[in-house]
Design a protein around this motif. Structure first.
Motif, PDB file in Angstrom:
ATOM      1  N   SER A 148      17.135  50.686 100.132  1.00 41.74           N
ATOM      2  CA  SER A 148      16.903  51.074  98.742  1.00 41.74           C
ATOM      3  C   SER A 148      18.169  51.593  98.066  1.00 41.74           C
ATOM      4  O   SER A 148      19.110  52.035  98.714  1.00 41.74           O
ATOM      5  CB  SER A 148      15.817  52.157  98.687  1.00 41.74           C
ATOM      6  OG  SER A 148      16.217  53.294  99.435  1.00 41.74           O
ATOM      7  N   ASN A 149      18.150  51.532  96.738  1.00 37.27           N
ATOM      8  CA  ASN A 149      19.177  52.157  95.876  1.00 37.27           C
ATOM      9  C   ASN A 149      20.592  51.639  96.115  1.00 37.27           C
ATOM     10  O   ASN A 149      21.556  52.401  96.028  1.00 37.27           O
ATOM     11  CB  ASN A 149      19.155  53.683  96.046  1.00 37.27           C
ATOM     12  CG  ASN A 149      17.787  54.267  95.752  1.00 37.27           C
ATOM     13  OD1 ASN A 149      17.119  53.837  94.822  1.00 37.27           O
ATOM     14  ND2 ASN A 149      17.368  55.231  96.551  1.00 37.27           N
ATOM     15  N   ILE A 150      20.750  50.353  96.417  1.00 33.77           N
ATOM     16  CA  ILE A 150      22.088  49.772  96.541  1.00 33.77           C
ATOM     17  C   ILE A 150      22.653  49.602  95.136  1.00 33.77           C
ATOM     18  O   ILE A 150      22.060  48.933  94.289  1.00 33.77           O
ATOM     19  CB  ILE A 150      22.047  48.423  97.284  1.00 33.77           C
ATOM     20  CG1 ILE A 150      21.688  48.659  98.751  1.00 33.77           C
ATOM     21  CG2 ILE A 150      23.384  47.691  97.168  1.00 33.77           C
ATOM     22  CD1 ILE A 150      21.441  47.403  99.539  1.00 33.77           C
ATOM     23  N   THR A 151      23.809  50.205  94.875  1.00 36.69           N
ATOM     24  CA  THR A 151      24.390  50.179  93.526  1.00 36.69           C
ATOM     25  C   THR A 151      25.182  48.907  93.266  1.00 36.69           C
ATOM     26  O   THR A 151      25.182  48.382  92.151  1.00 36.69           O
ATOM     27  CB  THR A 151      25.307  51.391  93.305  1.00 36.69           C
ATOM     28  OG1 THR A 151      26.367  51.362  94.292  1.00 36.69           O
ATOM     29  CG2 THR A 151      24.530  52.698  93.435  1.00 36.69           C
TER      30      THR A 151
ATOM     31  N   ILE B 286      22.940  38.864  95.856  1.00 37.57           N
ATOM     32  CA  ILE B 286      22.909  39.777  94.714  1.00 37.57           C
ATOM     33  C   ILE B 286      21.533  40.421  94.556  1.00 37.57           C
ATOM     34  O   ILE B 286      21.405  41.472  93.930  1.00 37.57           O
ATOM     35  CB  ILE B 286      23.345  39.083  93.403  1.00 37.57           C
ATOM     36  CG1 ILE B 286      22.302  38.060  92.937  1.00 37.57           C
ATOM     37  CG2 ILE B 286      24.704  38.437  93.556  1.00 37.57           C
ATOM     38  CD1 ILE B 286      22.585  37.500  91.549  1.00 37.57           C
ATOM     39  N   GLY B 287      20.506  39.792  95.160  1.00 42.30           N
ATOM     40  CA  GLY B 287      19.153  40.355  95.099  1.00 42.30           C
ATOM     41  C   GLY B 287      18.985  41.625  95.909  1.00 42.30           C
ATOM     42  O   GLY B 287      17.941  42.275  95.836  1.00 42.30           O
ATOM     43  N   ARG B 288      20.025  41.998  96.681  1.00 45.27           N
ATOM     44  CA  ARG B 288      19.968  43.258  97.430  1.00 45.27           C
ATOM     45  C   ARG B 288      20.087  44.467  96.510  1.00 45.27           C
ATOM     46  O   ARG B 288      19.704  45.568  96.879  1.00 45.27           O
ATOM     47  CB  ARG B 288      21.115  43.327  98.442  1.00 45.27           C
ATOM     48  CG  ARG B 288      21.114  42.259  99.504  1.00 45.27           C
ATOM     49  CD  ARG B 288      19.921  42.357 100.394  1.00 45.27           C
ATOM     50  NE  ARG B 288      18.894  41.392 100.043  1.00 45.27           N
ATOM     51  CZ  ARG B 288      17.664  41.431 100.501  1.00 45.27           C
ATOM     52  NH1 ARG B 288      17.269  42.387 101.296  1.00 45.27           N
ATOM     53  NH2 ARG B 288      16.787  40.528 100.126  1.00 45.27           N
ATOM     54  N   THR B 289      20.657  44.278  95.305  1.00 39.33           N
ATOM     55  CA  THR B 289      20.747  45.353  94.328  1.00 39.33           C
ATOM     56  C   THR B 289      19.792  45.055  93.185  1.00 39.33           C
ATOM     57  O   THR B 289      19.196  43.989  93.119  1.00 39.33           O
ATOM     58  CB  THR B 289      22.199  45.503  93.802  1.00 39.33           C
ATOM     59  OG1 THR B 289      22.269  46.644  92.957  1.00 39.33           O
ATOM     60  CG2 THR B 289      22.660  44.285  93.044  1.00 39.33           C
TER      61      THR B 289
ATOM     62  N   ARG C 210      26.859  53.128  96.893  1.00 38.41           N
ATOM     63  CA  ARG C 210      26.096  52.468  97.967  1.00 38.41           C
ATOM     64  C   ARG C 210      26.361  50.970  97.845  1.00 38.41           C
ATOM     65  O   ARG C 210      25.762  50.290  97.010  1.00 38.41           O
ATOM     66  CB  ARG C 210      24.605  52.795  97.855  1.00 38.41           C
ATOM     67  CG  ARG C 210      24.297  54.252  98.153  1.00 38.41           C
ATOM     68  CD  ARG C 210      22.820  54.564  97.975  1.00 38.41           C
ATOM     69  NE  ARG C 210      21.961  53.804  98.855  1.00 38.41           N
ATOM     70  CZ  ARG C 210      21.778  54.059 100.141  1.00 38.41           C
ATOM     71  NH1 ARG C 210      22.421  55.061 100.721  1.00 38.41           N
ATOM     72  NH2 ARG C 210      20.962  53.330 100.874  1.00 38.41           N
ATOM     73  N   VAL C 211      27.267  50.477  98.701  1.00 40.65           N
ATOM     74  CA  VAL C 211      27.846  49.146  98.510  1.00 40.65           C
ATOM     75  C   VAL C 211      27.533  48.231  99.697  1.00 40.65           C
ATOM     76  O   VAL C 211      27.664  48.627 100.859  1.00 40.65           O
ATOM     77  CB  VAL C 211      29.379  49.246  98.339  1.00 40.65           C
ATOM     78  CG1 VAL C 211      29.967  47.891  97.975  1.00 40.65           C
ATOM     79  CG2 VAL C 211      29.740  50.299  97.301  1.00 40.65           C
TER      80      VAL C 211
END
Length: 447
Positions: A310-313, A331-334, A244-245
């Motif tokens: 949610s759950n962005i790797t 970077i705060g998205r993951t 999940r990118v």
């Protein structure tokens, strides 16, 4: 600590229980008593820490229905996507409460929104531009507004919304509670607090610019766009963990170009979101990504605050952002909700200084690795890269050669070199000296 200690109304607690939340996050624990007391508050917290519930829970606890038709609570957010998501969270929490909620934003028919306003609102969520438009048309009034929330304020400033925000603040009744959340603290944020807030209490979860500790940060040295595409495809084909990118670029043209290149190799696995896409297209792309139909999304910084998925790797900085704070937001998205995350940056020689600015803000160095041997290095440049090379060429002084270019030296230049030590500095080759750049930038910031 459990939510029961907040002594929430039964209707609100029941909705919270159905959502499966049992314990508040640190920002929710610290913000709840301050907001519940009625004091103005300034909150500094990173994305993914539960800021939305941090202000919604105490506000909804204090909410009392009145038969008036103007909003009692106004929430301002920077993007249309964030309006949709905050409205969704409000509707989940108010499932067993009588709260009329409306979300307004630009890009849709304003007359439809005017009709919705006339029908009556208790809680309004909107972007500053559209809220200002409806207020100037005297459709939206703030006579009964008791609570104002400004979320992601630093991003509003980056998008140029300060005039609208200050105008809305000036329109409101002086006796109200002001709540402001920002991921970073800047001089502009401080100036608005000074002018419009009444001795706000600061609630800080982490120092401004500090990234989430659970995010691993790495990078690659990459020469150009086409090699970046080769690297991204290599990572997607060899690392199954990139499931999940989010891929960030700096403008819409690059976003579309990258999406076309990725889609040609891995069809129907990536979507693209930017401000030129229609609202329905963007929402559908986000829904497809959230449901797992898409492996990734390619997006710009304009969308960085409107993506609550949610759950962005992995977050991949295909291009380094020009504003250091945007690196933090990306970077705060993951690494959200105590999950681990990975941030990978593709860094060209021109991006070295941008990376150093982000490192100074975080007080942390991002390690850079060389390209994997399996990645082909392309010599072909795309349009923007060619333009930069052309500018560099034009700035060079042309060398004079041939008889027609000969001219007599002036007297002061007819000196004979008798040897001796040279005072000129030797040029050093190789890559950019990051330590030297970092020191220079640090000194410049202190000045």
């Amino acid at each position: 600590m459990a939510f029961e200690q907040f002594a929430l109304p039964k209707s609100l607690q029941k909705a919270l229980d159905e959502l499966g939340f049992t314990a508040p996050t640190p920002i929710q624990q610290r913000a709840f008593p301050v907001i519940a007391s009625g004091r103005d508050m300034m909150g500094i917290a990173q994305t993914g820490t539960g800021k939305t519930f941090a202000y919604l829970l105490p506000l909804l606890k204090q909410y009392k229905f009145t038969p008036t038709h103007t909003p009692k609570i106004v929430i301002l957010v920077p993007t249309r996507e964030l309006v949709v998501q905050v409205v969704s969270e409000v509707e989940k929490l108010t499932k067993y409460m009588s709260v009329r909620t409306l979300g307004i934003y630009g890009g849709v028919n304003i007359n439809t929104q005017k009709t919705a306003v006339y029908e009556g609102i208790d809680l309004l969520v909107g972007t500053p531009g559209r809220v200002m438009d409806l207020a100037l048309d005297n459709v939206l009034r703030f006579d009964e507004t008791q609570k104002l929330v400004i979320d992601e304020f630093d991003e509003m400033l980056n998008l140029g919304f300060r005039p609208q925000v200050t105008s809305i603040l000036a329109m409101m009744r002086p006796k109200r509670q002001n709540i402001l959340f920002s991921a970073t603290m800047t001089d502009e944020v401080d100036a608005v607090l000074e002018d419009y807030f009444n001795f706000p209490e600061e609630v800080t979860l982490a120092p401004s610019g500090t990234p989430l500790e659970k995010i691993v940060q790495d990078g690659y040295r990459v020469p150009n766009f086409n090699t970046k595409v080769n690297l991204l495809l290599h990572l997607l084909n060899t690392d199954e963990n990139l499931s999940r990118v989010l891929v960030f670029v700096n403008n819409k043209k690059i976003a579309d170009m990258l999406h076309e290149r990725i889609d040609a190799v891995i069809a129907d696995s990536f979507g693209v979101i930017h401000s030129n896409k229609s609202q329905n297209y963007r929402l559908n792309a986000m829904a497809s990504f959230q449901s797992g139909e898409l492996r990734g999304l390619i997006t710009t910084d304009v969308m960085a605050r409107g993506l609550d998925i949610s759950n962005i790797t992995h977050v991949i900085n295909f291009e380094m952002p020009e504003i250091p704070e945007h690196y933090i937001h990306r970077i705060g998205r993951t690494g959200r909700a105590d999950a681990d995350g990975m941030a990978i940056s593709f860094v060209t020689p021109r991006d070295e200084e941008l990376l150093i600015e982000a490192e100074l803000l975080m007080e942390r160095e991002v390690p850079l690795a060389d390209l994997p041997e399996a990645v082909a290095v392309s010599r072909e440049l795309i349009g923007p890269e060619k333009e930069k090379e052309k500018v560099k060429f034009l700035l060079k002084k042309p060398k004079l050669s041939g008889e027609g270019a000969f001219h007599e030296k002036t007297e002061k230049n007819k000196k004979v070199n008798l040897g001796g030590p040279s005072k000129t500095k030797k040029k050093t080759g190789g890559s950019v000296n990051r330590n030297l750049l970092r020191t220079q930038n640090a000194k410049r910031k202190k000045k």
